[in-house]
Design an enzyme around this catalytic site. Structure first.
Site, mmCIF file in Angstrom:
data_model
loop_
_atom_site.group_PDB
_atom_site.id
_atom_site.type_symbol
_atom_site.label_atom_id
_atom_site.label_comp_id
_atom_site.label_asym_id
_atom_site.label_seq_id
_atom_site.Cartn_x
_atom_site.Cartn_y
_atom_site.Cartn_z
ATOM 1 N N ALA A 146 0.965 -1.169 -0.044
ATOM 2 C CA ALA A 146 0.032 0.153 0.051
ATOM 3 C C ALA A 146 0.832 1.311 0.181
ATOM 4 C CB ALA A 146 -0.941 0.087 1.169
ATOM 5 N N LYS A 189 7.176 5.523 2.673
ATOM 6 C CA LYS A 189 8.017 4.286 3.355
ATOM 7 C C LYS A 189 8.760 3.272 1.915
ATOM 8 C CE LYS A 189 5.017 4.288 6.816
ATOM 9 N NZ LYS A 189 3.946 5.266 6.393
ATOM 10 N N ASP A 243 1.564 -1.316 4.978
ATOM 11 C CA ASP A 243 1.246 0.140 5.796
ATOM 12 C C ASP A 243 -0.106 0.562 5.293
ATOM 13 O OD1 ASP A 243 1.434 2.375 7.215
ATOM 14 O OD2 ASP A 243 1.949 3.530 5.527
ATOM 15 N N CYS A 248 -1.782 3.992 10.486
ATOM 16 C CA CYS A 248 -1.951 5.315 10.944
ATOM 17 C C CYS A 248 -3.078 5.686 11.938
ATOM 18 C CB CYS A 248 -1.761 6.263 10.127
ATOM 19 S SG CYS A 248 -2.701 6.536 8.660
HETATM 20 C C1 LIG Z 1 -2.008 4.599 4.557
HETATM 21 S S1 LIG Z 1 -1.726 4.759 2.702
HETATM 22 C C2 LIG Z 1 -0.076 4.123 2.448
HETATM 23 C C3 LIG Z 1 1.086 5.385 2.861
HETATM 24 C C4 LIG Z 1 2.460 4.966 2.444
HETATM 25 N N1 LIG Z 1 2.591 3.740 2.865
HETATM 26 C C5 LIG Z 1 3.380 5.806 2.626
HETATM 27 O O1 LIG Z 1 4.161 5.820 3.714
HETATM 28 O O2 LIG Z 1 3.595 6.942 1.979
HETATM 29 C C6 LIG Z 1 -2.542 3.477 2.426
HETATM 30 C C7 LIG Z 1 -2.615 3.499 0.569
HETATM 31 O O3 LIG Z 1 -2.891 2.065 0.253
HETATM 32 C C8 LIG Z 1 -3.831 2.540 -0.980
HETATM 33 N N2 LIG Z 1 -4.563 1.128 -0.830
HETATM 34 C C9 LIG Z 1 -5.789 0.658 -0.326
HETATM 35 N N3 LIG Z 1 -6.287 -0.352 -0.623
HETATM 36 C C10 LIG Z 1 -5.247 -1.032 -1.269
HETATM 37 C C11 LIG Z 1 -5.316 -2.174 -1.988
HETATM 38 N N4 LIG Z 1 -6.169 -3.183 -1.999
HETATM 39 N N5 LIG Z 1 -4.420 -2.406 -2.845
HETATM 40 C C12 LIG Z 1 -3.350 -1.499 -3.088
HETATM 41 N N6 LIG Z 1 -3.377 -0.194 -2.643
HETATM 42 C C13 LIG Z 1 -4.462 0.001 -1.581
HETATM 43 C C14 LIG Z 1 -4.706 3.743 -0.654
HETATM 44 O O4 LIG Z 1 -4.916 3.998 -1.807
HETATM 45 C C15 LIG Z 1 -3.366 4.437 -0.046
HETATM 46 O O5 LIG Z 1 -2.637 4.920 -0.957
#
Ligand SMILES: C[S@@+](CC[C@H](N)C(=O)[O-])C[C@H]1O[C@@H](n2cnc3c(N)ncnc32)[C@H](O)[C@@H]1O
Lengths: 334, 151
Positions: free
Chosen positions: A142, A148, A209, A262
């Protein structure tokens, strides 16, 4: 709904109708169910401290990109522009921005050169729990906007092979932009759903994450005090559980998974880990090595797996960061 | 995983919804193998971004390529250096007068600041301004793009 979650929610609802909880929730602008849960984990006085801390906006923090620049030099260059910086105790490459200088923090020439990333201190701690090594295959399930992902490649000096997955086409643009701005090249960005998209099996490490309710970022976005309901929480728990199950299928035997969110909600942290530990005997919890407080092991009279104490929590009122949950897992198959 | 450089492999990814193609150089054979397992259709970006091709533009070299090639400015590459004010203009996506450009030359050039850091790609042009022929450095792709368009 996950049976344990249903049991917890019954008790949350009862506690939320307590007049003292409702009064506190109203005073600070929260939904009562949220405060009810803080009282369960922190007690009354801890809850007061948390709610007060959430009223204070976060001091901006940056992560120096020591792959490209000596952090002392970056400090000097930004100070020449009028910025006042202070090194964080942890993580090592983090700086608190006490005063802003000329131009916006995301618009300095140093930023454009890729010399730093604007990131909360708790968020920039998570990659350390993953302990990525050069030469490894690492999946970030994610990934956007890339805090990250960029840090994983920074820690390995652009010598790991990172597969960064993001399902939101709008959020994938900044992910690419940050990876390129910070001058990494050993990555593959996958546009797709981590639950379904083909991903390489046998990864050395996987970072999840997880998407969350964002209950940990109230200091940045106060609308989160009241924008989510218990049914949202249940939905997001299910998503997190399914994503973590996929993470387990992707990692090699002996490999490491770091799960983070988070959020301050045990439903998005400890309860996800508890469920996975119950269903996957091949998974164990390992120390994460971060200056976080222990995971919660008893929640509304539900005893969770003891090993969850080795997971960690960052709290706004204790660590002066966003609220974060982190847990390092090891998978060993026979 | 091997640390072999394979240099000569180039991958072109079609941009979704656009009529341009992005060109990448995967830095290792391992990366290429993993990419094949994932399936090129699922990949948004990978490895060193070299540049893009679109109708009307034969090839536009990328910002990461500017950084990769900047060390060659001392010997092989066609580079110019802008002064501090020139750097500010250039990063705002504006043209820079040749007085602020050391080593001005016509055509596509790699643009550096006085510290030797790459700022992107520019083009040396001669333009008629108020009846006077002026030599300019026009931005082709500058780092300010990360702020303006990067997402
Ligand atoms: C908490 S944020 C991640 C922040 C990132 N790890 C960072 O440190 O910048 C979660 C992300 O996961 C994506 N996401 C949600 N469900 C997902 C899935 N099933 N597969 C891939 N990405 C997903 C969201 O669009 C979002 O951008």
């Amino acid at each position: 709904m996950y049976e344990l979650l249903a049991r917890v929610f019954e008790k949350v609802k009862t506690r939320a109708s307590d007049p003292k909880v409702r009064e506190l929730a109203e005073r600070y602008g929260y939904k009562a169910y949220m405060v009810a849960r803080y009282v369960e984990v922190l007690g009354w006085s801890g809850t007061q401290h948390l709610l007060e801390a959430n009223e204070k906006p976060l001091t901006p923090t940056i992560r120096c990109n020591d792959y490209l620049i000596d952090c002392g030099e970056l400090e000097e260059r930004l100070e020449e522009k009028g910025y006042v910086l202070e090194r964080l105790e942890f993580p090592p490459l983090g700086f608190r921005v006490l005063e802003k200088g000329v131009g916006s923090l995301g618009g300095t020439h140093e930023y454009l050169q890729g010399y730093y990333y604007i990131q909360d201190a708790a968020s920039m701690s998570i990659a350390y729990a993953l302990t990525p090594e050069p030469g490894e295959l690492i999946v970030d399930m994610a990934a956007a906007p890339g805090g990250k992902s960029t840090q994983i490649l920074q820690l390995t000096r652009d010598r790991a092979l990172l597969v960064a997955v993001e399902k939101n086409p709008r959020r994938i643009r900044p992910l690419r932009s940050h990876l390129q701005r910070m001058r990494f090249s050993r990555y593959i960005i996958v546009l797709g759903d981590s639950l379904r998209v083909p991903l390489p099996a046998g990864a050395d490490r996987v970072l999840l994450d997880a998407p969350s309710t964002g209950e940990g970022i109230i200091r940045r976005d106060p609308s989160r005090k009241a924008s989510r309901s218990l049914s949202d929480l249940s939905y997001i728990h299910e998503t997190q559980y399914r994503l973590l199950s996929r993470a387990i299928s992707l990692v090699k035997s002996g490999g490491v998974i770091v799960y983070s969110a988070c959020s301050l909600a045990p439903e998005e942290g400890e309860l996800v880990i508890h469920r996975v530990l119950q269903e996957h005997p091949e998974v164990t919890v390992e120390p994460h090595g971060l200056p976080a407080t222990p995971g919660v092991t008893s929640y509304f009279s539900v005893d969770l797996d003891d090993r969850i104490a080795s997971c960690g929590r960052f709290w706004p009122h204790i660590h002066d960061t966003e609220g974060f949950f982190v847990c390092r897992l090891r998978v060993r198959r026979n | 995983m091997g640390e072999q450089d394979i240099g000569n492999v180039i991958i072109a990814l079609g941009a979704r919804g656009g009529d341009y193609v992005e060109v990448y150089a995967p830095p290792s054979r391992e990366l290429l193998k993993v990419a094949v397992k994932i399936g090129v259709d699922n990949i948004y970006s990978m490895g060193l971004y070299v540049g893009m091709m679109a109708p009307g533009i034969w090839f536009k070299p990328s910002l990461p390529l500017a950084h990769k090639l900047a060390p060659l400015c001392k010997s092989k590459a066609k580079c110019v250096e802008v002064d501090e004010a020139g750097e500010r203009f250039f990063l705002y996506g504006r043209s820079v007068l040749s007085e602020r450009v050391s080593g001005w030359k016509p055509g596509l050039v790699l643009v550096l600041n006085t510290r030797g850091e790459a700022l992107g790609w520019g083009r040396g042009t001669i333009t008629n301004i108020g009846g006077v022929k002026r030599r300019l450095l026009e931005p082709v792709w500058d780092l300010g793009w990360y702020l303006r368009r990067g997402g």
